[in-house]
Design an enzyme around this catalytic site. Structure first.
Site, short mmCIF file in Angstrom:
data_model
loop_
_atom_site.label_atom_id
_atom_site.label_comp_id
_atom_site.label_asym_id
_atom_site.label_seq_id
_atom_site.Cartn_x
_atom_site.Cartn_y
_atom_site.Cartn_z
N LYS A 80 -3.61 -32.06 -6.50
CA LYS A 80 -2.68 -31.68 -7.58
C LYS A 80 -2.59 -30.15 -7.65
O LYS A 80 -3.59 -29.45 -7.48
CB LYS A 80 -3.20 -32.26 -8.90
CG LYS A 80 -2.26 -32.11 -10.09
CD LYS A 80 -2.85 -32.83 -11.31
CE LYS A 80 -1.97 -32.70 -12.55
NZ LYS A 80 -2.59 -33.36 -13.74
N SER A 155 0.71 -36.17 -16.33
CA SER A 155 1.31 -35.10 -15.56
C SER A 155 1.13 -35.23 -14.04
O SER A 155 1.86 -34.61 -13.28
CB SER A 155 0.70 -33.76 -16.00
OG SER A 155 -0.69 -33.73 -15.76
N SER A 179 -3.55 -37.99 -17.73
CA SER A 179 -2.73 -37.61 -16.58
C SER A 179 -3.17 -38.14 -15.22
O SER A 179 -2.45 -37.97 -14.24
CB SER A 179 -2.62 -36.09 -16.49
OG SER A 179 -1.72 -35.64 -17.45
N1 GLN Z 1 0.55 -36.65 -21.19
C1 GLN Z 1 -0.47 -35.92 -21.88
C2 GLN Z 1 0.06 -34.61 -22.39
O1 GLN Z 1 1.20 -34.40 -22.26
C3 GLN Z 1 -1.67 -35.76 -21.01
C4 GLN Z 1 -1.61 -34.61 -20.11
C5 GLN Z 1 -2.79 -34.52 -19.21
O2 GLN Z 1 -3.66 -35.37 -19.19
N2 GLN Z 1 -2.85 -33.41 -18.49
O3 GLN Z 1 -0.64 -33.81 -22.90
#
Ligand code: GLN
Length: 501
Positions: A80, A155, A179
Site C-alpha cells: 500500500k 482505504s 481499511s
Molecule cells: N474508512 C475508514 C475511514 O475513512 C477507515 C480508514 C482506515 O482504516 N484507514 O477513516
C-alpha cells in the site's frame, strides 16, 4: 491467465523451494498480468519492475547456491502506498507527496527485503487512508475485480484489488478503522488487523497513530498467517511496538485445517453489530456461517456491547484529532510539492497555506478542519475528552464479553460493494460502512475478515472475527475454520476468466 497466479502464496513458496519454478519466472508472470489487466483495474500507483526482478534474481541465485531461505523468499508482494520505500515513489495517493522519493524503508518493507520478497509496486488507496471506497485517491479510482463498476473498498482498495484479481499473491494494507478488513470483505479476500503494536508502524505514514496498524491482504488464511510471521515482531523504532514473540500462526492454521474443528470453542455474536442497517443478504450469509460453526461443535452465545452504538461517533472525533496533528508535517518545506501563493508576498505561512490548499483533497481537508475544531480549547472536553471516555467504555465492553467467549463474530461490513459515486456526496453514508470494523481499532484488539459467501448479485460477503489483544492465534484458528466451512471464494473471482490481450 498463467495458472501459477491462481496459487496461494504458500503453494508458490513450496514450488520455489522444490525448484519447480523460479522467483524470476513467478515475478515476471505477476508483472505480465499487471501489464495486461491493471489498465482496467488501476490497483497500482507505481510498478517497480526492475526492483522486483532484481530481488527475484537475487533470491534465485542464493537458492541455487544452496542457501537456506525463509519460507516466503521469492514470493512477490504489493505494498500500500502509505508505507515508505527507499527511492521508490510513495504518495499516500495524495498530490501533496507527488514526486517524493523516501530516503528510507519502513520496517515492514525492510523485513520483506530481508526475506527476499520481490515488491511489485505500490497500491492505490484513499488519500492518506481516509475513506471506504478508494474514490478519494488523487490519482483515480480502483475497480472491484468482481464488478468493475463497483468500489473495491477503502482505504486499501488497491491492495485488495491486486490480490483479488491475481496480479499479486500477497499485499500489505493498513487498518485505522477497517481499511484492511472492509476491502477484504467487498473483494472476497482475507484481511487481518493484528493486535495494536504487533507489527511496527515505523515508516507507515501516520493517519491516526493510536489506531493505525499494518496487516496482511491475501486469498487464504494460511497466507495471511505466513505473511504476518514475516512482518510481525518488536521494533525499537516504534515506541508502541510490542516486545513479545510473534505467535506461530501458520502452524495453528494448518492444524485446524487438518482437524476441521476447534475443541471447546466459544463464539460470541455481538448483538450491536448485526441487524438494523445491514443488507439482508449480508445478514443471511452471516447467520448461515454462524450455524455452520455451531454444527462444527462451537458453542454460540449472544453477547451485548452497548457502547458500540457510540463507536462511530467516538472514532470520528479521535481519528480527525490525530489526523490534524499528524498531517501538520506536510508544509511544503520538507516533502513533496511546494506551491507559492498566486499573488502577494511569499512568506513561509502563505507558502504552507497555498501548498496545503493545492495538495490536499476535500476529504483530507474535511478531517483536518474537524480535528482542529475538536482539539480547540473551547471544545476539547466536550468532544475529544468525551470520545476518549467512550473509547474506555468500548474497551470495557470487550473485556467483559471476552470473559465469556474466545472470539466475537459479526459481518465485516453492512453491505456488499456499492457502485461508484453512490456515497461520494454523503460523507455520513460513507462513514457508516465502518460501523462493524471501528470498535477493534478503538480497543487495539486483533480482527480479521474472511470471505464467507457470494451474494445472489455475485458479490462477495465478509465475516469478521475479533479476539482479545495478544490472542491473534485464536483469531487465526477460527478464521481457518470459517474458511473451510465457506469453501473457496477468492478463487472464483470473475477476474480469473478475463481475457488478457
Ligand atoms: N474508512 C475508514 C475511514 O475513512 C477507515 C480508514 C482506515 O482504516 N484507514 O477513516
Amino acid at each position: 491467465m498463467n495458472p501459477l497466479l491462481k496459487k496461494s502464496a504458500c503453494e508458490l513458496a513450496d514450488l520455489l523451494r522444490s525448484g519447480e519454478i523460479t522467483s524470476v519466472e513467478l515475478t515476471q508472470a505477476c508483472l505480465d498480468r499487471i501489464d495486461a489487466i491493471d489498465p482496467k483495474v488501476h490497483a497500482f500507483l507505481y510498478v517497480d519492475r526492475e526492483g522486483a526482478l532484481a530481488t527475484a534474481a537475487d533470491v534465485d541465485a542464493r537458492r541455487a547456491a544452496g542457501e537456506e531461505l525463509p519460507r516466503l523468499a521469492g514470493v512477490p508482494i504489493a505494498v500500500k502506498d502509505n508505507m515508505v520505500t527507499r527511492g521508490v515513489p510513495t504518495t499516500c495517493a495524495s498530490k501533496i507527496l507527488e514526486g517524493w522519493l523516501p530516503p528510507y524503508d519502513a520496517t515492514v518493507v525492510e523485513l520483506l527485503h530481508k526475506v527476499g520478497m520481490p515488491i511489485l509496486g505500490k497500491t492505490n488507496m484513499d488519500e492518506f487512508a481516509m475513506g471506504s471506497s478508494t474514490e478519494h485517491s488523487a490519482y483515480g479510482r480502483t475497480g472491484n475485480p468482481w464488478d468493475l463498476d463497483r468500489i473495491p473498498g477503502g482505504s486499501g482498495g488497491g491492495s485488495a484489488a491486486a490480490v483479488a484479481s491475481f496480479m499479486a499473491p500477497l499485499a500489505l494494507g493498513s487498518d485505522t478503522g477497517g481499511s484492511i478488513r472492509q476491502p477484504g470483505a467487498v473483494t472476497g479476500t482475507v484481511g487481518a488487523k493484528p493486535t495494536y503494536g504487533a507489527v511496527s508502524r515505523y515508516g507507515l505514514i501516520a493517519m491516526a497513530s493510536s489506531l493505525d496498524q499494518i496487516g496482511p491482504v491475501t486469498r487464504t488464511v494460511e497466507d495471511a498467517a505466513a505473511l504476518t510471521e514475516v512482518i510481525g515482531g518488536y521494533d525499537p523504532h516504534d515506541s508502541t511496538s510490542l516486545n513479545e514473540p510473534v505467535p506461530a500462526l501458520s502452524e495453528s492454521v494448518a492444524q485446524v485445517a487438518k482437524d476441521g474443528k476447534i475443541e471447546g470453542l466459544r463464539v460470541g455474536v455481538v448483538r450491536e453489530l448485526s441487524g438494523e442497517g445491514y443488507q439482508d443478504d449480508v445478514l443471511e450469509a452471516f447467520n448461515a456461517t454462524v450455524e455452520k460453526l455451531r454444527a462444527a461443535g462451537a458453542e454460540i452465545v449472544e453477547v451485548s456491547c452497548p457502547s458500540f452504538d457510540y463507536a462511530l461517533a467516538a472514532y470520528y472525533l479521535i481519528m480527525p484529532a490525530e489526523v490534524s496533528s499528524n498531517l501538520a508535517r506536510f508544509d511544503g518545506m520538507r516533502y513533496g510539492i511546494r506551491v507559492e501563493p498566486s499573488e502577494g508576498p511569499v512568506t513561509a505561512e502563505r507558502v504552507m497555506a497555498a501548498t496545503r490548499e493545492a495538495g490536499f483533497g476535500d476529504e483530507v481537508k474535511r478531517r483536518i478542519i474537524l480535528g482542529t475544531h475538536v482539539l480547540s480549547a473551547g471544545f476539547f472536553d466536550a468532544y475529544y475528552g468525551s470520545a476518549q471516555k467512550v473509547r474506555t467504555l468500548i474497551q470495557r465492553d470487550f473485556a467483559r464479553v471476552f470473559e465469556e467467549v474466545d472470539v466475537l463474530v459479526s459481518p465485516t461490513c453492512p453491505t456488499t460493494a456499492f457502485r461508484f459515486g453512490e456515497k461520494m456526496d454523503d460523507p455520513m453514508a460513507m462513514y457508516l460502512n465502518d460501523i462493524a470494523t471501528i470498535p477493534a481499532n478503538l480497543a487495539g484488539i486483533p480482527a480479521m475478515s474472511v470471505p464467507n459467501a457470494v451474494s445472489a448479485e455475485g458479490l462477495p460477503v465478509g465475516f469478521q472475527i475479533l479476539a482479545p489483544a495478544h490472542h491473534d492465534l485464536k483469531m487465526y484458528e477460527v478464521a481457518s475454520l470459517v474458511e473451510q466451512l465457506s469453501g473457496d471464494i477468492a478463487g472464483n473471482c470473475p477476474a480469473a476468466q478475463w481475457e488478457e490481450n
